[in-house]
Each structure stands twice: as structure tokens, then as C-alpha cells.
Design a protein around this motif. Structure first.
Motif, short mmCIF file in Angstrom:
data_model
loop_
_atom_site.label_atom_id
_atom_site.label_comp_id
_atom_site.label_asym_id
_atom_site.label_seq_id
_atom_site.Cartn_x
_atom_site.Cartn_y
_atom_site.Cartn_z
N ALA A 61 -14.06 -1.54 -4.63
CA ALA A 61 -13.90 -0.86 -3.33
C ALA A 61 -12.54 -1.19 -2.72
CB ALA A 61 -15.03 -1.27 -2.39
N CYS A 62 -12.17 -2.46 -2.76
CA CYS A 62 -10.88 -2.87 -2.20
C CYS A 62 -9.72 -2.32 -3.03
CB CYS A 62 -10.81 -4.39 -2.12
SG CYS A 62 -11.96 -5.11 -0.90
N LEU A 63 -9.91 -2.22 -4.33
CA LEU A 63 -8.86 -1.65 -5.19
C LEU A 63 -8.65 -0.17 -4.89
CD1 LEU A 63 -6.89 -1.80 -7.57
CD2 LEU A 63 -8.83 -1.36 -9.09
N VAL A 64 -9.74 0.60 -4.78
CA VAL A 64 -9.62 2.03 -4.50
C VAL A 64 -8.91 2.24 -3.16
CG1 VAL A 64 -10.94 4.11 -3.92
CG2 VAL A 64 -11.57 2.75 -5.92
N ASP A 65 -9.25 1.43 -2.16
CA ASP A 65 -8.58 1.52 -0.86
C ASP A 65 -7.08 1.26 -1.00
OD1 ASP A 65 -8.82 1.52 2.24
OD2 ASP A 65 -7.80 -0.38 1.81
N MET B 73 -13.70 2.96 5.37
CA MET B 73 -14.62 3.90 4.73
C MET B 73 -15.45 4.63 5.77
SD MET B 73 -16.30 1.85 1.57
CE MET B 73 -15.36 1.14 0.25
N THR B 74 -15.97 3.89 6.73
CA THR B 74 -16.82 4.46 7.76
C THR B 74 -16.05 5.47 8.62
OG1 THR B 74 -18.12 2.41 7.82
CG2 THR B 74 -18.35 3.91 9.70
N GLN B 75 -14.82 5.15 8.91
CA GLN B 75 -14.01 6.05 9.73
C GLN B 75 -13.70 7.36 9.00
OE1 GLN B 75 -10.68 3.44 10.49
NE2 GLN B 75 -11.64 2.52 12.30
N ARG B 76 -13.58 7.27 7.65
CA ARG B 76 -13.25 8.48 6.88
C ARG B 76 -14.46 9.35 6.62
NH1 ARG B 76 -9.81 4.78 3.91
NH2 ARG B 76 -11.46 4.53 2.36
N SER B 77 -15.67 8.76 6.67
CA SER B 77 -16.88 9.52 6.31
C SER B 77 -17.46 10.25 7.51
CB SER B 77 -17.93 8.58 5.72
OG SER B 77 -18.28 7.58 6.65
N MET C 276 -11.80 7.44 -11.69
CA MET C 276 -12.40 7.17 -10.39
C MET C 276 -11.62 7.95 -9.34
SD MET C 276 -14.66 5.71 -8.45
CE MET C 276 -15.40 4.44 -9.51
N PRO C 277 -12.19 9.02 -8.78
CA PRO C 277 -11.48 9.77 -7.74
C PRO C 277 -11.18 8.86 -6.54
CG PRO C 277 -13.40 10.99 -8.54
CD PRO C 277 -13.50 9.61 -9.09
N LEU C 278 -9.95 8.84 -6.11
CA LEU C 278 -9.57 7.93 -5.04
C LEU C 278 -10.14 8.36 -3.69
CD1 LEU C 278 -5.93 7.11 -6.15
CD2 LEU C 278 -7.98 5.69 -6.37
N ASP C 279 -10.58 9.60 -3.60
CA ASP C 279 -11.23 10.06 -2.37
C ASP C 279 -12.73 10.23 -2.57
OD1 ASP C 279 -11.20 12.20 -4.06
OD2 ASP C 279 -10.39 13.64 -2.62
N PHE D 251 1.72 -0.65 -5.78
CA PHE D 251 0.51 -1.47 -5.72
C PHE D 251 0.63 -2.57 -4.67
CE2 PHE D 251 -2.31 -4.93 -6.96
CZ PHE D 251 -3.48 -4.27 -7.29
N THR D 252 1.83 -3.08 -4.48
CA THR D 252 2.00 -4.27 -3.62
C THR D 252 2.34 -3.94 -2.18
OG1 THR D 252 4.32 -4.41 -4.33
CG2 THR D 252 2.71 -5.72 -5.56
N ALA D 253 2.76 -2.71 -1.88
CA ALA D 253 3.21 -2.38 -0.52
C ALA D 253 2.09 -2.37 0.53
CB ALA D 253 3.95 -1.05 -0.51
N PRO D 254 0.90 -1.82 0.23
CA PRO D 254 -0.13 -1.77 1.28
C PRO D 254 -0.52 -3.16 1.76
CG PRO D 254 -0.69 -0.31 -0.54
CD PRO D 254 0.47 -1.14 -1.00
N PRO D 255 -0.92 -3.27 3.03
CA PRO D 255 -1.35 -4.58 3.55
C PRO D 255 -2.62 -5.06 2.86
CG PRO D 255 -1.87 -2.84 5.11
CD PRO D 255 -1.02 -2.21 4.05
N LEU D 256 -2.78 -6.36 2.79
CA LEU D 256 -3.98 -6.95 2.21
C LEU D 256 -5.11 -6.83 3.22
CD1 LEU D 256 -4.95 -8.46 -0.33
CD2 LEU D 256 -4.47 -10.59 0.89
#
Length: 210
Positions: free
Chosen positions: A141-145, A206-210, A39-42, A191-196
Motif C-alpha cells: 500500500a505504501c509503495l503504490v502511494d 486513500m480515504t480522501q481519494r475514494s 498493479m494499477p496505481l489507481d 522513487f526517492t522524491a516523494p515524502p516518506l
């Protein structure tokens, strides 16, 4: 050779993963597919309907809150490759920080989730489950983010299913996968460092990146 967490991680490092024929089969075999799902992360593709569902959902997201519950949810189907030994091995990996889960909750009820193994900047997605409409898609979706923000470079889905393909998953050759694995496993990631983040926050990003 008896499987241990160390042996399991050595297998992942060389590009293979374990499976059983079914829940009650004590035999475990190693798999190294000719065509590997990634699954490409981008490149995660969230359809308009999925984005709408994420904006309006009451589901809540957690990580590592109920790892065993996620594994049990993934094994709770007629045709499963998760036998008792594999289940216990992943729980051991979780206890030593090598395996993680992302859960989807409806109130206090676990309704979906995904779990996998971490090695450097590689996330080996093992399995996911859903007990409500869109729960597994929102989990993914949340995992890829989370993986993208945590510095991961390779999200291995093992095989490419129609479900994963509809979300942006791809197939690559064994050689291509092994080259990517060799590089990514030596890079740092967390895996644990990013905010929930809630589904609403993830879809906004997603919307901001697209």
C-alpha cells in the motif's frame, strides 16, 4: 553472456527478467510471461480490515534503509528463485540507483518489505516478504502511494498471485504489457522524491481519494 547490471537493465527494457530454479542453482534464465501481472496505481484495493490495520499499526516505513535486508528476507524461504548471483546483481543495481526497497519496521526489527528495479516511469516489483501479519500488505500500500506520487505509470508485478489479485492486481497480455512498457520507460519518475509517509498518512490519502 555474463550477467552485469547493464545487461540486466537491457533485459528489463525489452520486457524480460531473470530467475533461477532455486537458491543453489547457478543457472539463470530469462522469463517473458504470456500473461503479465501488473498493479494499477489507481486501482489498489485496501479492504476495510487492512485500512483498520494501517490506522492502528505501530509499524514504521522507510525506503532504501536496508536494501540487502529486504533481499535476504525475500530469499529466506524454502522455494526461492533468488540465487547468489541474482542477489549480488540487485545489490549492484541498488548501489547505482537503479533498484530500491521499502521497508517495514517493528521497532528496530525488519518485519517486511518489497524491492524492485526502476527504469523511467516503470517499477519492476521483484519480491516482497512478511514476518508479521499485514506487513507485506502495508508495504505494498505504501509503495503504490509512493509510485503514484513519484510519477510512475507502470507497476510490473511479473506474475499475478492470489495475494496480489486481492489487492487489485490484474493480468494483461504480453503484447499489452510490452506496449505499456515501451511508453513508460521513456517517461520521467522518481522513487526517492516523494515524502516518506506513515501507514496512517497513506490510508488517510486513500480515504480522501475514494
Amino acid at each position: 553472456m555474463r550477467l552485469t547490471p547493464d545487461v540486466l537493465m537491457q533485459g528489463y527494457a525489452t520486457g524480460i527478467f531473470p530467475m533461477a530454479e532455486h537458491r543453489d542453482d547457478p543457472e539463470i534464465f530469462w522469463v517473458d510471461p504470456q500473461r503479465r501481472g501488473v498493479m494499477p496505481l489507481d486501482g489498489f484495493h485496501a479492504s476495510r480490515s487492512l485500512r483498520r490495520a494501517m490506522r492502528n499499526t505501530s509499524f514504521e516505513i522507510s525506503i532504501n534503509r536496508d536494501f540487502e535486508g529486504v533481499v535476504e528476507g525475500c530469499a529466506d524461504r524454502i522455494d526461492t528463485w533468488i540465487n547468489e548471483e541474482i542477489r549480488n546483481l540487485y545489490i549492484e543495481l541498488h548501489h547505482i540507483g537503479k533498484a530500491h526497497s521499502l521497508e517495514v519496521w517493528e521497532g528496530e526489527t525488519l518485519v517486511g518489505g518489497v524491492y524492485g528495479v526502476v527504469l523511467g516511469a516503470v517499477f519492476f516489483g521483484e519480491s516482497m516478504f512478511s514476518r508479521r501479519t499485514n506487513a507485506s500488505k502495508i508495504a505494498l500500500a505504501c509503495l503504490v502511494d509512493r509510485l503514484g506520487e513519484g510519477g510512475f505509470k507502470l507497476f510490473d508485478t511479473q506474475f499475478l498471485t492470489e495475494h496480489l489479485a486481492s489487492l487489485g492486481g490484474l493480468e494483461v497480455s504480453r503484447a499489452t504489457y510490452h506496449r505499456a512498457l515501451a511508453v513508460a520507460q521513456d517517461l520521467p519518475a522518481s522513487f526517492t522524491a516523494p515524502p516518506l509517509r506513515s501507514p496512517q498518512e497513506v490510508v488517510q490519502r486513500m480515504t480522501q481519494r475514494s
